[in-house]
Design an enzyme around this catalytic site. Structure first.
Site, PDB file in Angstrom:
ATOM      1  N   ASP A 289       0.874  -1.159   0.000  1.00  0.00           N
ATOM      2  CA  ASP A 289       0.000   0.000   0.000  1.00  0.00           C
ATOM      3  C   ASP A 289       0.921   1.222   0.000  1.00  0.00           C
ATOM      4  OD1 ASP A 289      -2.234   1.624   0.480  1.00  0.00           O
ATOM      5  OD2 ASP A 289      -1.731   1.650   2.602  1.00  0.00           O
ATOM      6  N   LYS A 290       0.419   2.350  -0.338  1.00  0.00           N
ATOM      7  CA  LYS A 290       1.290   3.522  -0.323  1.00  0.00           C
ATOM      8  C   LYS A 290       1.122   4.322   0.958  1.00  0.00           C
ATOM      9  CE  LYS A 290       0.539   7.277  -2.760  1.00  0.00           C
ATOM     10  NZ  LYS A 290       0.657   8.303  -1.726  1.00  0.00           N
ATOM     11  N   THR A 291      -0.102   4.846   1.133  1.00  0.00           N
ATOM     12  CA  THR A 291      -0.316   5.765   2.245  1.00  0.00           C
ATOM     13  C   THR A 291      -0.211   5.029   3.571  1.00  0.00           C
ATOM     14  OG1 THR A 291      -1.860   6.818   0.784  1.00  0.00           O
ATOM     15  CG2 THR A 291      -1.847   7.555   3.058  1.00  0.00           C
TER      16      THR A 291
ATOM     17  N   ASP B 174      -6.644  -2.230   3.071  1.00  0.00           N
ATOM     18  CA  ASP B 174      -5.637  -3.215   2.676  1.00  0.00           C
ATOM     19  C   ASP B 174      -5.954  -4.611   3.187  1.00  0.00           C
ATOM     20  OD1 ASP B 174      -4.162  -1.068   1.623  1.00  0.00           O
ATOM     21  OD2 ASP B 174      -3.399  -0.634   3.623  1.00  0.00           O
TER      22      ASP B 174
ATOM     23  N   ARG C 259      -0.752  15.277  -1.718  1.00  0.00           N
ATOM     24  CA  ARG C 259      -2.150  14.848  -1.774  1.00  0.00           C
ATOM     25  C   ARG C 259      -2.988  16.091  -1.946  1.00  0.00           C
ATOM     26  NH1 ARG C 259      -2.892   9.866   1.274  1.00  0.00           N
ATOM     27  NH2 ARG C 259      -4.926  10.495   2.069  1.00  0.00           N
TER      28      ARG C 259
ATOM     29  N   GLY D 141      -4.799   3.951  -3.721  1.00  0.00           N
ATOM     30  CA  GLY D 141      -6.032   4.575  -4.143  1.00  0.00           C
ATOM     31  C   GLY D 141      -5.779   5.967  -4.706  1.00  0.00           C
TER      32      GLY D 141
END
Lengths: 1243, 371
Positions: free
Chosen positions: A410-412, A916, A714, A795
């Site tokens: 996942d990124k965030t 996730d 963001r 996302g």
């Protein structure tokens, strides 16, 4: 109502089970009735029981469970065979022992666990709570277990809520109650709960006796975030309520002195209990491979037994007359050769049963426990700031960590901190770059360590941003600041989103000037005010006021902070205020003084998402301080000091579909109804009202948004809409209908929401930085070198994601970047074909490592289609990194499954948020990051770490170790069993295949149980092929695990052949030595057993790669135990095992020099081949692994030098290199590429 | 120069090392010892961090050369000693099954003949050093057959008279002889070897008996601990065996096994004890007598001898063979060349391996690693 008719009773029960709702009425009305006649009686009580057994059922239930395991059934079968006289090989009583030992050990473990569960249950059930009693007409203190559905409960502040309670009353004037759900989902922020509409009466005390309605709600389910129902009053009026009125069991009441309500779910039916799923069971890849080899062992056993059976028949046939040593049956008849052979088959199974490594399963469990212990003990995986260690939630897949080929991240919150920092904004198309803020952050971003922070503090205080008169007080408080910052930095989990990094925003001077010149009347500057008002109020941030409740919160016994509170009382109480008040300028460590500062200063923001907090802090930096928020109103202090109180008409909460949220307020002065909306640009830009004038603003803003995204920020858009009173009323009516609807409520709510959110006026946009976690680029680099493909699934929009990917070295600027972005299948297909053709020009998949792929969610949906799948997977094989943007949680898991199943690779998913969870579940190994987004990811994971950087040590070091250790141990176990069993089998050729053992059965049991059990377990837990430093420095070494080099079919067969050879040696050297002599059976067996013991033990000694004290103690201890136990056994056992007679044999043998000569020769011959092979392999160090082992033995500086030289030779193409590197001796180091991570560190 | 190639590991380690230094910085300030807030911090010990000092042996040609050399030399030494030791042992074996018509016991090999006696004559041209052991040997006799092995009653043999009346089922079917319990029961006892031997030196046409010593031929523990006679009844062993039957194949009951020595009867009969200790392999020998007395204490002198065999035990039926063995023993037991030769071979192999390793070492040496 009276339910006297049993049929009616039955019907009622039936209805309960069929209905989709549950009806709860007050128990007070029925208190006079008998227990079984009360209407709520069929609902479970609040006492919980998580124990599996009761004292009297323990033995039966436990045994029943244990005999569900195949291994135990096998054992049982052997024991039963042994009781059949024609087949038994041993004394039946003795054969039971191994089974009993294993059953007893497991039973003890189970009992101990159950007792612990029982104790926890008892503690929980006896917690006090206040239950309303009709007799005394007041709340009485009782225990949790006395609580029933339909009871009225009062909860005081800071008490833990005993059951799921529908909130009917609070002492709060606004009818709210705050709860902290940290125990349930790990979220430390406060959540607001509202009294069911219409029940709130702030002026009178709560009187449960007057509650007449029936609560109709859902059946118990595990969804923590959804709950709906209505209260049906006597007059048929229905009042709807949702999860916002439900107090969840296990959460803690905060901020509210008293709240009360009716219990709707109790005990096991509460949401928290339903969420409590047991530990997960996964089978690792290694175990799957091993199981197939166990089947080979079964086949081998059958083969051996068949040889024995046929051999026995043939042997019987060779006699013309019956010799004296044939034993007829009771009737004096001799069994026919065929039947005797048939019986012999089963006798052989009993004799050679050890070949099936049942003890291996027990050993593996022990080894994994040990491995998990060491992983959780690793101080490098400990996060000081959160005071958390790594959690191993699955105990049985440690070795999978060493075989990962694909990592999905996942990124965030995973790659990034999820600590949102306000960076820049644009108002009505005008950009404000916030250069000062950037400078401030640059200082901070150097590092987060405290030393640096002092530096920042010093710079900060000298900064021109602060007026001169305040500098003095700042200087005085520097020291307090240091400690404060330290406290903050070390405990962000308790105090979400409040590090100075996020809370302090240095205002942009240009923007400040604009604001100063602005007033509400002017048209254009009105937008500025609106923008900041939107920033301040368009959110769900909760303002918690006095620090008092936090103090209480801190005093929770479980909280590790208690100690600190005692140590630093004065500093601590000042802390909250200093965080908030820095921009106000007055900072003091003395709490007394702080009280005197402006009231608005004493606020602390609690938000569910860090973005919101960052925005509120940003607004505050410009003087728009969010001062108070209640369900009905929100107050903002303006820069002028004036307080504006907006009446909140409605909040349209954020959801992933709309990607925006709105707040409907009534302006206090103009009485206008304003809707402030914030959301993703895609969710707002298309809904703008578009007069010509706006077009320019929109265009500019869009440009700036794109710029922000390119910078990896963001973005959020802010907009407003003014509603007329009429419009609002019409809408409001529809909304009410939607809320009280019980069918399709979600859909109706969504429709009304979308209906309102349109015709926006754009206010501006913000850019928030999600900072990369420390060492993310290095970690990704290391994983990459280890041959792991890293995919990022996010996302976020592609621009943001690509930028993050560049900054975390997932992509390189020299990489060839493919983008898959198609609207329909045909287009998608052609793009895929094009890309595929192009990548093929770059060579085979293993070589092309400069290719990256970016794909967005929509296209991903297209390629998931059956006919495009394989092409997509084919393309992905060529890409060294893949970036999936704008994907939904479901798509994330689909991608993982696709790759895992299509490519047949080992996958690992890592993520931190609820989105996730699917992905984490889908992967072979799921890793959760215990961050700020709650605990759902952690709950679903196999391993929970606190920082992304820990992944490299977890995989490269622990994974490598665990895999190698376990695979070596498994191979050794197979070897050991065959080596021993084959001795017995060899003897069958000399005893007419009659199933005789030349070793006493007790000694055979001891052999597996005591003599040779500890060393392999220690080997599996503690052996270390390479040091952690070397493994981290040379991630390439990880590849051996990816290719399953530790445990292959070939490894298995080599081990089996070696075992076969060694056992032949162990049997035949003593055989030839004692051939033709007057030796008796056990005297013959003793040197065989001893030589075999030494061979097996020394075989392990050759395999052990690093000898620590523990190794020495256990290895020498085993030898000692062997001699002591056999000597004691031979000395004591005159009649332990009649008619066998092992008495004094060991002593006899140990007096005989030939015994030693035989043992020495046997062991030497048995181990010679393995020893020679090891020596030869070690000499030319053919594999990289052995080369690294050589390097590993050097002194650290020398080792560094070697590895550096090796890297300089091989690094440029290291990830594609699998062959053996030549040790860099005479060749010149190749010049390094400018941005190689190793070049700058050489200096 | 930077200490580490990967920042994280260096970072961690530095952090640990600098821990005390860092606390020192904050000691002046408000910072207290922060142990209180790091309750979950793992212990930073060498054990938990898997950093125990370790010896990491790495086999390579260079290291194993001396090992092979030493082992090779030692083995060759042992091999020579064993070989020579074994060479000095004298053995005289003679098969007396009587399969061929020209062998002395051919007559007796007919199973129908009872109380048959035959004699083997042999000549010693060299002194047979004492003490000389007389063994009987059997081939293709599977004393190690599982069912044969368990066919005995331990409690009976340890003198427990309760088992005289009700022998254990393990003896089945050799429990009762027409309703009377058999003592000692079971196949093991029933099949006891019952040939007997007498040795004579032929001195000038007369037979001079060589005294055979039957004392101490069984295991000390068997004689003294494991096997016990039942308590005597009225001072008589025979009375103690009252109400029991002899094994079917036995000529005489257990208490009459040795008529010459009353103390060598019952379960304490040494020939019985020797028989009951099961041989490990189907071709075995068992000690019969030792020659330790009289003129023959130092051994059998040069001369002609005659071994008189009372031939009772049938073996031809199952393809078995009987033999008589005269042997003296050394510290390493009886004559067996195998161990000595094996040591010599393996020792030589080790020497060869050390040479091979030397070549390998010269070819692939790792210059710094082996220092």
């Amino acid at each position: 109502m009276k339910w006297t008719n049993p049929l009616a009773l039955f019907r009622r029960k039936e209805r309960e089970s069929e209905d989709t709702v549950r009806t709860v009425v007050s128990n007070l009305l029925y208190e006079h009735l008998k227990k079984k006649e009360q209407p709520n009686r069929q609902y479970k009580g609040n006492a919980v029981k998580t124990t599996k057994y009761t004292p009297w059922s323990f033995l039966i239930v436990n045994l029943w469970e244990q005999f569900h395991r195949v291994a135990n059934i096998y054992f049982l079968g052997i024991v039963i065979l042994n009781f059949i006289p024609v087949m038994n090989a041993f004394h039946p009583g003795v054969a039971i022992i191994p089974l009993c030992v294993i059953l007893a050990l497991t039973a003890i473990k189970d009992a101990w666990e159950d007792i612990r569960r029982f104790q926890t249950d008892r503690k929980l059930n006896n917690l006090p709570c206040l239950i309303y009693s009709r007799k005394t007409k007041s709340f009485e203190e009782k225990h949790w277990k006395d609580l029933h559905v339909g009871d009225f409960v009062k909860v005081l502040s800071n008490e833990v809520i005993p059951a799921d309670i529908l909130l009917l009353h609070t002492s709060d004037p606004n009818g709210v109650c705050h709860i902290e759900t940290a125990n349930l989902d790990g979220e430390t922020n406060l959540k607001q709960r509202k009294v069911v509409p219409g029940f709130f009466n702030p002026n009178s005390p709560f009187e449960p006796r007057h509650f007449r309605g029936a609560v109709v709600c859902e059946k118990p389910n595990s969804d923590l975030n959804h709950f709906k129902g209505y209260i049906e009053k006597d007059d048929q009026n229905k009042t709807g309520f949702g999860v916002e009125s439900l107090l969840l069991r296990g959460s803690t009441a905060r901020n509210t002195d008293e709240s009360a309500g009716i219990v709707v779910y109790a005990g096991h039916e509460t949401k928290s209990m339903l969420n409590n799923s047991g530990p997960r069971y996964k089978r690792s890849k290694l175990e799957r491979m091993m199981n197939s080899d166990v089947i080979l062992c079964v086949l081998l056993l059958f083969g051996l037994c068949l040889v024995g059976a046929i051999g026995h028949s043939i042997w019987l046939e060779t006699f013309q007359s019956i010799p004296q040593y044939f034993i007829p049956d009771n009737n004096g008849q001799y069994t026919s050769s065929i039947l005797a052979g048939f019986y012999m088959f089963f006798t052989m199974i009993i004799l050679l049963q050890v070949l099936i490594p049942i003890s291996l399963y027990v050993s593996i469990e022990l080894v994994k426990m040990g491995q998990v212990f060491f992983i959780t003990q690793d101080i490098d995986l400990y996060d000081e700031k959160q005071d958390t260690r790594i959690q191993c939630r699955s105990f049985n897949i440690t070795e999978d960590l060493g075989q990962i080929q694909y990592v999905f991240s996942d990124k965030t919150g995973t790659l990034t901190e999820n600590k949102m920092v306000f960076r820049r904004c644009s108002v009505r198309g005008t950009e404000f770059s916030h250069a000062e803020n950037a400078v401030r952050l640059a200082v901070l971003s150097e590092t987060e360590s405290e030393e640096e922070f002092i530096l920042f503090q010093q710079q900060h205080k000298a900064s021109p941003l602060f007026p001169d008169d305040q500098t003095e007080s700042r200087r005085q408080s520097t020291r307090a600041n240091v400690s404060r910052s330290r406290v903050t930095v070390t405990k962000p989990s308790d105090r979400a989103f409040s590090s100075p990094l996020e809370t302090d925003v240095a205002p942009d001077q240009k923007l400040q000037q604009v604001l100063r010149g602005a007033s509400l009347a002017e048209d254009e500057s009105g937008y500025y005010l609106d923008f900041f008002l939107a920033l301040a109020i368009c959110n769900t941030v909760v303002v918690s006021k006095a620090p008092a409740h936090r103090r209480k919160a801190e005093e929770r016994p479980s909280n590790s902070k208690k100690q600190m509170t005692n140590d630093l009382p004065d500093v601590f109480s000042g802390e909250d205020m200093t965080n908030i008040c820095t921009d106000q300028g007055v900072v003091t460590p003395n709490p007394g003084q702080t009280q005197k500062t402006q009231l608005g200063c004493l606020v602390h923001y609690e938000s569910q998402s860090p973005d919101e907090a960052a925005l509120v802090h940003a607004a505050k930096a410009y003087g728009f301080t969010l001062a108070e928020r209640t369900p009905d109103q929100v107050a903002v202090r303006l820069p002028s000091g004036q307080m504006l109180s907006f009446q909140v008409l409605d909040i349209l909460a954020f959801d992933a579909k709309r990607k925006r949220m709105s707040v409907l307020v009534r302006h206090p002065h103009s009485r206008e109804i304003v809707m402030y909306t914030k959301g993703a640009d895609s969710a707002i830009m298309d809904l703008l009202e578009q007069p010509l004038l706006e077009k320019q603003v929109k265009c500019n803003t869009q440009q700036q948004l794109d710029q922000y995204a390119r910078d990896g920020l963001r973005t959020l858009c802010f907009a407003k809409r003014i509603l007329s009173q009429k419009e609002y009323e019409d809408w409001s009516k529809k909304r009410q209908e939607a809320i009280s609807a019980i069918d399709q409520r979600e859909q109706l709510l969504m429709d009304t929401t979308v209906f309102l959110e349109t015709k926006f006026t754009l206010l501006g946009a913000t850019g928030i930085e999600d900072r990369l976690q420390e060492n993310v680029p290095e970690t990704i680099q290391a994983l990459r070198e280890a041959g792991i493909q890293v995919w990022v699934l996010t996302g976020d929009k592609p621009e943001t994601a690509v930028n993050i990917a560049y900054s975390c070295k997932l992509l390189d600027h020299r990489d060839l970047l493919f983008t898959l972005n198609a609207h329909n299948k045909a287009m998608c297909n052609s793009t895929l074909n094009n890309h595929l053709e192009e990548v093929k020009r770059y060579g085979p998949p293993e070589r092309s490592e400069e290719i990256g792929l970016v794909i967005d969610g929509r296209t991903l949906g297209l390629v998931m289609d059956e006919d495009l799948r394989s092409k997509f997977v084919e393309l992905c094989k060529h890409c060294r990194s893949v970036l999936c943007c704008r994907v939904t949680p479901l798509q994330k898991s689909e991608v993982v499954k696709l790759v895992r199943d299509k490519l047949g690779v080992m996958t690992l998913s890592i993520g931190d948020g609820a989105n996730d969870v699917n992905m984490i579940r889908a992967a072979d190994v799921g890793v959760g990051i215990s961050g700020q987004e709650g605990m759902q990811a952690v709950m679903a994971s196999d391993f929970a770490i606190s920082r992304f950087k820990h992944l490299s040590k977890l995989l490269l070091v622990h994974g490598h170790w665990c895999y190698n250790r376990l695979s070596n141990m498994i191979v050794y176990f197979f070897y050991k069993n065959l080596a021993y069993v084959n001795l017995l089998f060899c003897y069958q050729f000399f005893c007419g295949f009659s199933g005789t053992a030349m070793i006493d059965h007790w000694i055979m049991i001891f052999f597996n149980l005591f003599f040779t059990s500890a060393p392999p377990i220690m080997f599996g837990i503690m052996d270390k092929t390479l040091s952690a430093e070397t493994l981290l420095c040379m991630p390439v070494l990880y590849k051996s695990g990816q290719h399953s080099e530790g445990y292959k079919r070939r490894t298995f067969w080599i081990a089996m052949l070696d075992a076969f050879y060694q056992s032949l040696v162990c049997f035949f050297i003593p055989y030839w030595t004692y051939q033709g002599s007057d030796i008796d059976i056990f005297t013959f067996g003793t040197p065989i057993n001893t030589a075999s013991f030494f061979t097996i033990t020394l075989h392990l000694a050759i395999e052990i790669q690093s000898w620590t004290v523990v190794h020495w103690v256990i290895m020498l201890g085993s030898v000692l135990v062997y001699f002591i136990m056999t000597l004691v056994f031979s000395a004591l056992c005159v009649s332990c095992n009649p008619p066998a007679n092992p008495y004094w044999i060991m002593q006899q043998q140990m007096n005989d020099p030939v015994f030693y000569l035989v043992c020495i020769l046997t062991v030497a011959v048995a181990l010679l081949p393995r020893y020679i092979v090891h020596a030869l392999r070690g000499t030319n160090a053919e594999s990289l692994h052995l080369w690294a082992r050589k390097v590993d033995r050097l002194a650290p500086p020398e080792r560094q030098q070697w590895i550096r030289e090796w890297k300089s030779l091989w690094h440029p193409s290291v990830s594609g290199q699998t062959g053996r590197p030549t040790p860099p001796l005479s060749s010149d180091p190749i010049s390094l590429e400018p941005d190689s991570p190793f070049s700058d560190r050489r200096l | 120069m930077a200490a580490s190639c990967w920042p994280a590991s260096g970072f961690y380690r530095e952090k640990k090392r600098n821990c005390s230094a860092r606390t020192a910085i904050f000691d002046g300030g408000m910072m207290k010892n922060k142990e209180g807030e790091v309750a979950n911090r793992p212990d930073n010990t060498a054990f938990t961090q898997q950093r125990l000092p370790a010896w990491q042996p790495m086999l390579s040609a260079g290291i194993v050369i001396p090992g092979f050399l030493v082992i090779g030399l030692v083995f060759i030494g042992i091999g020579v000693a064993l070989f020579l030791g074994s060479q000095s042992i004298q053995v005289l074996e003679s098969d007396y099954t009587g399969l061929n018509s020209n062998t002395p016991c051919y007559e007796c090999s007919d199973a129908s003949k009872k109380n048959c006696t035959c004699s083997i004559e042999f000549t010693l041209t060299k002194q047979f050093d004492g003490p000389v052991f007389l063994y009987y040997g059997l081939s293709n006799f599977f004393q190690n057959h599982r069912k044969y092995g368990v066919s005995r009653d331990y409690y009976q043999l340890s003198g427990d008279t309760a088992y005289f009346k009700n022998p254990s089922d393990s003896c089945s079917p050799y429990i009762y002889d027409s309703g009377v319990p058999i003592v000692p029961c079971g196949a093991a006892a029933n099949s006891m070897f019952n040939d007997s031997f007498r040795l004579y030196q032929l001195v000038g046409g007369t037979k001079k008996p060589v005294p055979l010593d039957g004392k101490g031929i069984s295991w000390w523990t068997d004689y003294n601990i494991v096997f016990r006679n039942p308590p005597l009844v009225n001072g008589s062993l025979a009375a103690a065996f009252n109400g029991t039957a002899k094994p079917v194949n036995w000529a005489k009951p257990a208490y009459e096994l040795d008529t010459s020595d009353p103390s060598n009867n019952g379960f304490m009969n040494e020939d019985f004890l020797v028989w009951m200790r099961r041989a490990a392999l189907p071709d075995f020998r068992k000690l019969y007598r030792r020659i330790t007395q009289g003129d023959y204490a130092a051994g059998l002198p040069v001369g002609n001898y005659s071994l008189e065999i009372s031939y009772n035990y049938p073996v031809i039926g199952f393809g078995g063979r009987k033999k008589i063995v005269l042997s003296n023993v050394s510290w390493m037991g009886g004559k067996n060349m195998f161990l000595g030769v094996a040591y010599l071979v393996i020792g030589s192999l080790c020497i060869v391996m050390s040479l091979v390793m030397l070549i390998v070492y010269a070819k692939y040496k790792f210059p710094e690693g082996d220092s």
